[in-house]
Design an enzyme around this catalytic site. Structure first.
Site, short mmCIF file in Angstrom:
data_model
loop_
_atom_site.label_atom_id
_atom_site.label_comp_id
_atom_site.label_asym_id
_atom_site.label_seq_id
_atom_site.Cartn_x
_atom_site.Cartn_y
_atom_site.Cartn_z
N PHE A 171 0.86 -1.18 0.00
CA PHE A 171 0.00 0.00 0.00
C PHE A 171 0.89 1.23 0.00
O PHE A 171 1.64 1.47 0.95
CB PHE A 171 -0.93 0.03 1.22
N ASP A 213 9.31 2.95 1.77
CA ASP A 213 8.15 3.69 2.24
C ASP A 213 8.02 3.40 3.74
O ASP A 213 7.61 2.32 4.14
CB ASP A 213 6.92 3.20 1.46
N LYS A 273 2.34 10.60 7.72
CA LYS A 273 1.63 10.16 8.93
C LYS A 273 2.11 10.88 10.18
O LYS A 273 1.76 12.02 10.40
CB LYS A 273 1.74 8.64 9.06
C1 LIG Z 1 2.84 2.39 3.90
C2 LIG Z 1 1.92 3.48 3.45
N1 LIG Z 1 2.24 4.21 2.37
C3 LIG Z 1 1.42 5.21 1.94
C4 LIG Z 1 0.24 5.51 2.56
C5 LIG Z 1 -0.61 6.64 2.05
O1 LIG Z 1 -0.49 7.73 2.92
P1 LIG Z 1 -1.55 8.93 2.88
O2 LIG Z 1 -2.85 8.37 3.33
O3 LIG Z 1 -0.99 9.97 3.82
O4 LIG Z 1 -1.59 9.42 1.47
C6 LIG Z 1 -0.14 4.75 3.68
C7 LIG Z 1 -1.43 5.01 4.35
O5 LIG Z 1 -1.97 4.21 5.08
C8 LIG Z 1 0.72 3.71 4.14
O6 LIG Z 1 0.39 2.96 5.18
#
Ligand SMILES: Cc1ncc(COP(=O)(O)O)c(C=O)c1O
Length: 400
Positions: free
Chosen positions: A136, A221, A250
């Site tokens: 994700f 990420d 986050k």
């Molecule tokens: C690992 C990871 N990457 C990217 C995202 C996307 O982040 P955002 O919701 O701030 O766009 C999330 C959101 O849960 C995430 O857990």
């Protein structure tokens, strides 16, 4: 507003993008939140790994109150002292030499993809990104193209040049990297949304070695497992490796929207004015909050607390697993990202709802997994309270 008005107002005025519980939160302090009817919950969702210092931490409140009286936004046509201050703390405590600030996780991943492509263009015209199949990385089109197919439904065509491989296995990655057009491998060190999936111990080391051999960038990420959640400031530190690019968001702004792309000089130097940007990214308010968050994590011993409390929580979950063997199939985690896998989706959903009714907030992830993300400030007695609620909720489920 009364709870009913808030809930009906949500469907009247807001786009229907979230499956929401029939609860409206109105106040938070530390590990606790209160709903519109005055009910108190232990919040182990933490805004989905955002409130790492708990709600309304005094250091964040102080920083944003003071900054809001001075300067909230000016834009990046000018130099911004708070950006320098925050970027310096990030650089001094990570592998990175340079930082780009934005506003969200998906936007940080977009920035990372663009940076990797810019680097790839200068290194043999490479542009493809290899990512994990069940990952994700966000909802914008570039990040979505690197994300689990189930989130892509209805939004095609996506961005070309993305190739997915299974997570946690090195051979498929080795095969994918035979393609000389690949510029980067993009991974989560631990998969959060996919159900707290922790790869085998040497996986990231093997990936790093392979990327080096193929002169391919490694993008990590760290949105969910950065900023102390695993007991280290950044999860890659557990594995003795360094990425070329890392994304954060986050918890980065302590609840104020803030994202960042971090990179080494040799990668970052490929960007020049006009290549990438954002109006609100790096605004003084978010920067002041972020600096307060990072300094508090480092200066208040919160990395040690996350590691120690994570172990304590895990031992409690292991005994729950023993007690409810038919229902609970696995417990796993690192520091304060914890997952309880249930026998089936129905049991997991039932457990998450019962816990919530009993005053403990957790997240249902990948249908079968209860994900638990306490603040890094969590205390032993709060974990005991959470374990007692989980135990009570599972007992209720077994007699129901
Ligand atoms: C690992 C990871 N990457 C990217 C995202 C996307 O982040 P955002 O919701 O701030 O766009 C999330 C959101 O849960 C995430 O857990």
């Amino acid at each position: 507003m009364r709870k009913e008005e808030i809930i009906s107002g949500t469907s009247e005025y807001l786009m229907n993008t979230y499956g929401r519980y029939p609860i409206a939160m109105v106040r938070g302090k530390g590990a606790w939140v209160w709903d519109s009817e005055g009910k108190k919950y232990l919040d182990f969702v933490t805004g989905i790994a955002v409130n790492n210092l708990g709600h309304c931490h005094p250091s964040v409140v102080r920083a944003i109150s003071a900054q809001s009286r001075k300067l909230v936004q000016v834009c990046n046509l000018y130099h911004i002292e708070n950006q320098v201050e925050f970027a310096r703390v990030l650089v001094e405590n990570s592998f990175a030499d340079k930082v780009f600030f934005c506003n969200s996780g998906a936007e940080a991943n977009e920035g990372a993809i663009k940076l990797a492509r810019k680097w790839g263009g200068a290194n043999g015209g490479r542009y493809k990104i290899v990512h994990a199949r069940d990952s994700f990385h966000g909802r914008t089109l570039g990040a979505l193209s690197a994300t689990n197919k189930k989130y892509q439904k209805g939004f095609k065509p996506l961005v070309p040049g993305f190739k997915s491989i299974p997570y946690g296995r090195i051979e498929p990655l080795e095969r994918a990297l035979r393609d000389e057009k690949v510029c980067a491998v993009m991974l989560e060190p631990i998969q959060g949304e996919n159900g707290v999936i922790i790869p085998y111990a040497d996986y990231l080391r093997d990936v790093r070695r392979l990327c080096k051999r193929k002169n391919t960038l490694l993008i990590l990420d760290q949105l969910q497992v950065g900023l102390g959640r695993t007991g280290k400031l950044f999860a890659y530190e557990h594995y003795g490796i360094k990425p070329d690019i890392m994304t954060l968001a986050k918890a980065l702004g302590g609840g104020i929207p803030c994202g960042a792309v971090l990179a080494t000089n040799s990668v970052a130097r490929h960007l020049s004015p006009g290549n990438h940007g954002t109006t609100l990214g790096g605004n003084p308010l978010a920067m002041s909050a972020g600096t307060a968050v990072l300094k508090t994590i480092l200066e208040d011993g919160l990395l040690d607390n996350a590691a120690g409390m994570g172990e304590y929580f895990m031992s409690g979950l292991l005994s729950i697993k023993k007690e409810f063997g038919g229902l609970v199939r696995d417990v796993r985690g690192k520091g304060l990202i914890l997952g309880v896998e249930f026998a089936n989706a129905e049991a997991a959903k039932d457990a998450v709802v019962r816990c919530s009714n009993n005053g403990l907030l957790t997240i249902l992830t990948e249908q079968k997994v209860m994900r638990i993300l306490p603040p890094l400030t969590v205390k032993k007695n709060e974990i005991d309270h959470a374990l007692e609620i989980i135990r009570r909720s599972l007992k209720e489920a077994t007699v129901a």
